[in-house]
Design a protein around this motif. Structure first.
Motif, PDB file in Angstrom:
ATOM      1  N   ALA A 133      12.228   2.405  -6.070  1.00  0.00           N
ATOM      2  CA  ALA A 133      12.485   2.691  -4.654  1.00  0.00           C
ATOM      3  C   ALA A 133      11.180   2.946  -3.909  1.00  0.00           C
ATOM      4  N   VAL A 134      11.201   2.628  -2.622  1.00  0.00           N
ATOM      5  CA  VAL A 134      10.052   2.863  -1.729  1.00  0.00           C
ATOM      6  C   VAL A 134      10.540   3.606  -0.494  1.00  0.00           C
ATOM      7  N   HIS A 135       9.618   4.124   0.282  1.00  0.00           N
ATOM      8  CA  HIS A 135      10.000   4.783   1.530  1.00  0.00           C
ATOM      9  C   HIS A 135      10.651   3.761   2.449  1.00  0.00           C
ATOM     10  N   GLU A 136      11.667   4.218   3.185  1.00  0.00           N
ATOM     11  CA  GLU A 136      12.415   3.266   4.013  1.00  0.00           C
ATOM     12  C   GLU A 136      11.560   2.615   5.096  1.00  0.00           C
ATOM     13  N   ASP A 137      10.421   3.245   5.460  1.00  0.00           N
ATOM     14  CA  ASP A 137       9.526   2.654   6.462  1.00  0.00           C
ATOM     15  C   ASP A 137       8.515   1.690   5.853  1.00  0.00           C
ATOM     16  N   SER A 138       8.515   1.618   4.532  1.00  0.00           N
ATOM     17  CA  SER A 138       7.575   0.730   3.859  1.00  0.00           C
ATOM     18  C   SER A 138       7.950  -0.731   4.108  1.00  0.00           C
ATOM     19  N   GLY A 139       6.937  -1.565   4.174  1.00  0.00           N
ATOM     20  CA  GLY A 139       7.191  -2.998   4.345  1.00  0.00           C
ATOM     21  C   GLY A 139       7.422  -3.702   3.031  1.00  0.00           C
ATOM     22  N   ILE A 140       7.392  -2.956   1.925  1.00  0.00           N
ATOM     23  CA  ILE A 140       7.564  -3.548   0.595  1.00  0.00           C
ATOM     24  C   ILE A 140       9.035  -3.870   0.346  1.00  0.00           C
ATOM     25  N   THR A 141       9.319  -5.087  -0.033  1.00  0.00           N
ATOM     26  CA  THR A 141      10.698  -5.509  -0.280  1.00  0.00           C
ATOM     27  C   THR A 141      10.896  -6.146  -1.652  1.00  0.00           C
ATOM     28  N   SER A 142       9.795  -6.369  -2.381  1.00  0.00           N
ATOM     29  CA  SER A 142       9.919  -7.003  -3.701  1.00  0.00           C
ATOM     30  C   SER A 142       8.942  -6.378  -4.688  1.00  0.00           C
ATOM     31  N   VAL A 143       9.199  -6.600  -5.952  1.00  0.00           N
ATOM     32  CA  VAL A 143       8.357  -6.060  -7.017  1.00  0.00           C
ATOM     33  C   VAL A 143       6.943  -6.611  -6.917  1.00  0.00           C
ATOM     34  N   LYS A 144       6.806  -7.889  -6.597  1.00  0.00           N
ATOM     35  CA  LYS A 144       5.498  -8.533  -6.546  1.00  0.00           C
ATOM     36  C   LYS A 144       4.565  -7.865  -5.543  1.00  0.00           C
ATOM     37  N   GLN A 145       5.121  -7.280  -4.500  1.00  0.00           N
ATOM     38  CA  GLN A 145       4.301  -6.646  -3.468  1.00  0.00           C
ATOM     39  C   GLN A 145       3.697  -5.313  -3.919  1.00  0.00           C
ATOM     40  N   LEU A 146       4.070  -4.871  -5.111  1.00  0.00           N
ATOM     41  CA  LEU A 146       3.548  -3.598  -5.625  1.00  0.00           C
ATOM     42  C   LEU A 146       2.304  -3.800  -6.495  1.00  0.00           C
ATOM     43  N   GLU A 147       1.759  -4.989  -6.515  1.00  0.00           N
ATOM     44  CA  GLU A 147       0.533  -5.268  -7.267  1.00  0.00           C
ATOM     45  C   GLU A 147      -0.569  -4.289  -6.861  1.00  0.00           C
ATOM     46  N   GLY A 148      -1.110  -3.558  -7.871  1.00  0.00           N
ATOM     47  CA  GLY A 148      -2.199  -2.622  -7.619  1.00  0.00           C
ATOM     48  C   GLY A 148      -1.771  -1.297  -6.999  1.00  0.00           C
ATOM     49  N   LYS A 149      -0.476  -1.096  -6.775  1.00  0.00           N
ATOM     50  CA  LYS A 149       0.018   0.125  -6.126  1.00  0.00           C
ATOM     51  C   LYS A 149       0.273   1.236  -7.152  1.00  0.00           C
ATOM     52  N   LYS A 150       0.501   2.443  -6.630  1.00  0.00           N
ATOM     53  CA  LYS A 150       0.779   3.611  -7.472  1.00  0.00           C
ATOM     54  C   LYS A 150       2.292   3.839  -7.567  1.00  0.00           C
ATOM     55  N   ILE A 151       2.765   4.009  -8.795  1.00  0.00           N
ATOM     56  CA  ILE A 151       4.192   4.207  -9.051  1.00  0.00           C
ATOM     57  C   ILE A 151       4.379   5.569  -9.732  1.00  0.00           C
ATOM     58  N   ALA A 152       5.110   6.459  -9.095  1.00  0.00           N
ATOM     59  CA  ALA A 152       5.380   7.782  -9.666  1.00  0.00           C
ATOM     60  C   ALA A 152       6.676   7.747 -10.479  1.00  0.00           C
TER      61      ALA A 152
END
Length: 304
Positions: A115-134
């Motif tokens: 899950a991401v914040h509802e204001d985030s523009g991320i809509t797919s797994v691929k867009q999380l490249e290099g991102k931080k996942i808690a």
């Protein structure tokens, strides 16, 4: 070198279950109370000792209970510290424990979601490249992103995972969700389901061979309680002339049981197991069809 002592030879008087089976169950958490209730209803009553110990005997001298953290139970079972355990499927996967899942206890159901914040523009797994996942599930999380060939930075948290996007600690989370309410409250949006989980009875693979009979007995006892959930036992008297009309209302497990009644009214006794959700509307329908003296009873265990 001294030779190891030989095991004492069993004689004919050795009982069928000569070894103790240890069952590990949660000592705390949201599923601890339902599991304790399940264990008690199955007949594995804890011995009256005045206090609950780490390892507690039951009224069955061949079964004892080990109280442990849910996260530790998969490894306790895998290593043989316990023969059986009750814990979440998600924890079995997270700990990568080599155990056998014997029975889905059908509660504690949840989904591990990304899950991401509802204001985030991320809509797919691929867009999380290099991102931080808690997450509280680093093994599952790394496996999930490796499967999608996406490199991420995993931030391990011990709780309140849903707050991390608001605090800037993470861009997304992987966390358990049962109803979705917590996610909505924290304005989080699910973009993928990682894993479906529920509470499982798990077993040590070696114990399944060496303590097979006793483990099957415990398995059956727990399963019989689960089968009985949501079921009621109906008993009623019916005039033989009304029997067909009543039978049409009672599918039961294998159809209703019909027995003659010693009565001058030409009655039969009809017994059936029905879903308790149907009982409210079913009672009036049965009376209209000709049933009387209707009894509704709870079922504690049901064995097929």
């Amino acid at each position: 070198m001294a030779k190891p002592a030989k095991s004492p030879q069993k004689n004919r008087d050795t009982p069928l279950f000569s070894e103790v089976v240890r069952l590990a169950i949660p000592n705390k958490g949201r599923i601890a109370a339902p599991i304790m209730d399940l264990v008690e209803k199955s007949g594995l009553h804890l011995a009256e000792t005045g206090e609950r110990r780490l390892i507690t005997k039951t009224l069955d001298p061949h079964v004892e209970i080990l109280f442990a953290r849910p996260v530790d139970i998969p490894e306790y079972v895998a290593t043989g510290a316990a023969d059986l355990g009750i814990t979440g499927h998600d924890l079995v996967i997270e700990r990568e424990s080599d155990v056998e899942e014997l029975l889905d206890l059908q509660f504690g159901k949840a989904k591990l979601v990304l899950a991401v914040h509802e204001d985030s523009g991320i809509t797919s797994v691929k867009q999380l490249e290099g991102k931080k996942i808690a997450t509280e599930f680093p093994v599952i999380t790394r496996t999930y992103f490796a499967r999608h060939k996406v490199k991420v930075n995993v931030v391990i948290v011990g709780g309140a995972c849903e707050a991390t996007p608001h605090l800037g600690i993470a861009d997304a989370i992987i966390d358990l969700s049962s109803s979705g309410t917590t996610l909505k409250t924290n304005r989080l949006r699910v973009i993928d389901e990682v894993l479906t989980t529920s509470t499982q009875l798990i077993a040590n693979r070696e114990s399944l061979k060496t303590k097979k009979d006793k483990i099957e007995e415990i398995h059956l006892a727990l399963e019989s309680v689960i089968r009985a959930r949501g079921q009621c036992y109906l008993m009623m008297n019916v005039k033989r002339s009304s029997l067909d009309a009543v039978k049409r209302l009672l599918p039961g497990l294998s159809g209703p049981t019909v027995m003659d009644v010693a009565s001058s009214e030409n009655l039969v006794a009809v017994h059936a197991v029905v879903n308790e959700e149907r009982v409210y509307s079913l009672i009036n329908a049965l009376k209209r069809a000709g049933a009387k003296d209707i009894l509704v009873m709870a079922i504690q265990r049901m064995i097929r």
